[in-house]
Design a protein around this motif. Structure first.
Motif, PDB file in Angstrom:
ATOM      1  N   ALA A  85       0.742  -1.068  -0.032  1.00  0.00           N
ATOM      2  CA  ALA A  85       0.108  -0.083   0.132  1.00  0.00           C
ATOM      3  C   ALA A  85       0.985   1.304   0.029  1.00  0.00           C
ATOM      4  CB  ALA A  85      -1.066   0.065   1.143  1.00  0.00           C
ATOM      5  N   PHE A  86       1.684   1.249   0.722  1.00  0.00           N
ATOM      6  CA  PHE A  86       2.860   2.479   1.099  1.00  0.00           C
ATOM      7  C   PHE A  86       3.717   2.498  -0.411  1.00  0.00           C
ATOM      8  CE2 PHE A  86       7.123   4.054   2.168  1.00  0.00           C
ATOM      9  CZ  PHE A  86       6.591   5.386   2.499  1.00  0.00           C
ATOM     10  N   ASN A  87       3.822   1.699  -1.157  1.00  0.00           N
ATOM     11  CA  ASN A  87       4.677   1.646  -2.410  1.00  0.00           C
ATOM     12  C   ASN A  87       3.804   2.170  -3.345  1.00  0.00           C
ATOM     13  OD1 ASN A  87       5.369   0.001  -5.049  1.00  0.00           O
ATOM     14  ND2 ASN A  87       7.193   0.699  -4.216  1.00  0.00           N
ATOM     15  N   TRP A  88       2.649   1.618  -3.441  1.00  0.00           N
ATOM     16  CA  TRP A  88       1.647   1.925  -4.371  1.00  0.00           C
ATOM     17  C   TRP A  88       1.349   3.550  -4.329  1.00  0.00           C
ATOM     18  CZ3 TRP A  88      -3.082  -2.000  -5.054  1.00  0.00           C
ATOM     19  CH2 TRP A  88      -2.470  -3.089  -5.778  1.00  0.00           C
ATOM     20  N   TYR A  89       1.157   4.022  -3.073  1.00  0.00           N
ATOM     21  CA  TYR A  89       0.882   5.534  -3.085  1.00  0.00           C
ATOM     22  C   TYR A  89       2.088   6.242  -3.404  1.00  0.00           C
ATOM     23  CZ  TYR A  89       0.174   9.979  -0.846  1.00  0.00           C
ATOM     24  OH  TYR A  89      -0.069  11.258  -1.019  1.00  0.00           O
ATOM     25  N   LEU A  90       3.127   6.027  -3.076  1.00  0.00           N
ATOM     26  CA  LEU A  90       4.244   6.728  -3.382  1.00  0.00           C
ATOM     27  C   LEU A  90       4.637   6.891  -4.956  1.00  0.00           C
ATOM     28  CD1 LEU A  90       7.078   5.891  -0.769  1.00  0.00           C
ATOM     29  CD2 LEU A  90       5.695   7.865  -1.048  1.00  0.00           C
ATOM     30  N   PHE A  91       4.460   5.571  -5.630  1.00  0.00           N
ATOM     31  CA  PHE A  91       4.426   5.554  -6.956  1.00  0.00           C
ATOM     32  C   PHE A  91       3.447   6.596  -7.718  1.00  0.00           C
ATOM     33  CE2 PHE A  91       3.960   3.799 -11.460  1.00  0.00           C
ATOM     34  CZ  PHE A  91       5.283   3.744 -11.547  1.00  0.00           C
ATOM     35  N   VAL A  92       2.292   6.309  -7.370  1.00  0.00           N
ATOM     36  CA  VAL A  92       1.051   7.034  -7.856  1.00  0.00           C
ATOM     37  C   VAL A  92       1.481   8.661  -7.481  1.00  0.00           C
ATOM     38  CG1 VAL A  92      -1.373   7.688  -7.677  1.00  0.00           C
ATOM     39  CG2 VAL A  92      -0.608   5.481  -8.024  1.00  0.00           C
TER      40      VAL A  92
END
Length: 290
Positions: A85-92
């Motif tokens: 979830a953390f990775n998805w947010y940072l990428f977006v």
């Protein structure tokens, strides 16, 4: 070095996953009308629907229930879910704020972190050239911080979260489909609540084309992630790290040549050190192959 049939399949799965991730910013730019957190919420909901459909079609429910009754498995997947979830947010967030170059840097660093984690936790013996590659990457980031006063927190956050996610998924004895089902299920309620409570104001901005693109979030997100998780269990983590250079190279080309993001002196130095690290690891791979 000869690869077994299983390892060859793992290499193909990894290459496919990293290619899809490399061009993922193109898709995110098309739906950038929504703010990052709302996009992540949509990504979770559509991914859950897509994976649920696959679970039902492939008749995986009994297997899924067995995994869900395993406390150690659920603990590991809780950790991987938080990292994902953390990775998805940072990428977006990086793509939405025109920082695709930062995402590219993250996924150049990430394979070197994979090598280090493989050496530390998986007893995958690293040769001097591999350690040199890791050292050069660390040096590049350190120079950017010390000399230019710029901390690439976005890149470091993406790199660290995805490297740790990959490590957990490699160690957890669960297939990619069921693992993805549990991970998206854990995120589903918070994502659904966010869309229901705070997403209504933006619904009027969405055209039919936007809704069609959002519906694609499921397969676009789930398929490469399942390919990656499957590949991680079939090939050495160090090999996985080497193949991962496909993704950041495509992102770098998009950032510089398509989106025309500034490529300043600080980033030149950092990328220079990391590319030197990539060259070291590539040289090691060629030598080992011979």
């Amino acid at each position: 070095m000869e690869f077994s049939r299983e390892q060859k399949l793992g290499v193909l799965l990894a290459m496919g996953a990293f290619f899809l991730w490399g061009i993922f910013p193109v898709y995110l730019k098309a739906v950038a009308i929504l703010p990052p957190l709302e996009l992540v919420a949509h990504r979770i909901v559509w991914s859950w629907l897509f994976v649920l459909a696959m679970i039902l079609v492939l008749k995986q429910l009994p297997k899924l229930k067995a995994h869900a009754r395993n406390p150690r498995m659920m603990l590991a997947l809780t950790a991987s879910t938080l990292l994902l979830a953390f990775n998805w947010y940072l990428f977006v967030y990086a793509v939405n704020t025109n920082r695709v170059l930062e995402a590219s840097l993250a996924y150049y660093i990430n394979p070197l972190l994979n090598m280090a984690l493989g050496g530390i936790f998986l007893s995958e013996r690293l040769r001097p050239l591999q350690w040199l590659a890791v050292t050069l990457a660390v040096t590049g980031v350190a120079v950017e911080i010390a000399v230019f006063g710029s901390v690439p927190w976005l890149a470091l956050g993406m790199a660290a979260s995805f490297a740790l996610y990959g490590l957990i998924r490699k160690l957890a004895p669960i297939d990619s489909l069921n693992g993805m089902m549990i991970e998206t299920s854990m995120m589903l309620i918070p994502a659904g609540l966010y869309i229901a409570l705070w997403g209504e104001a933006t619904f009027n901005l969405l055209t039919e084309e936007h809704w069609a693109l959002l519906a694609l979030f499921g397969p676009i997100s789930a398929v490469p992630l399942m390919m990656f998780a499957s590949a991680a269990r079939k090939i050495q983590y160090t090999t996985l790290g080497f193949l991962q250079y496909i993704g950041p190279t495509l992102m770098f080309l998009l950032a510089v040549w398509v989106y025309h993001e500034p490529f300043g002196q600080a980033k030149m130095v950092t990328f220079g050190f990391i590319w030197a690290g990539v060259a070291c690891f590539s040289a090691y791979a060629l030598l080992r192959r011979r």
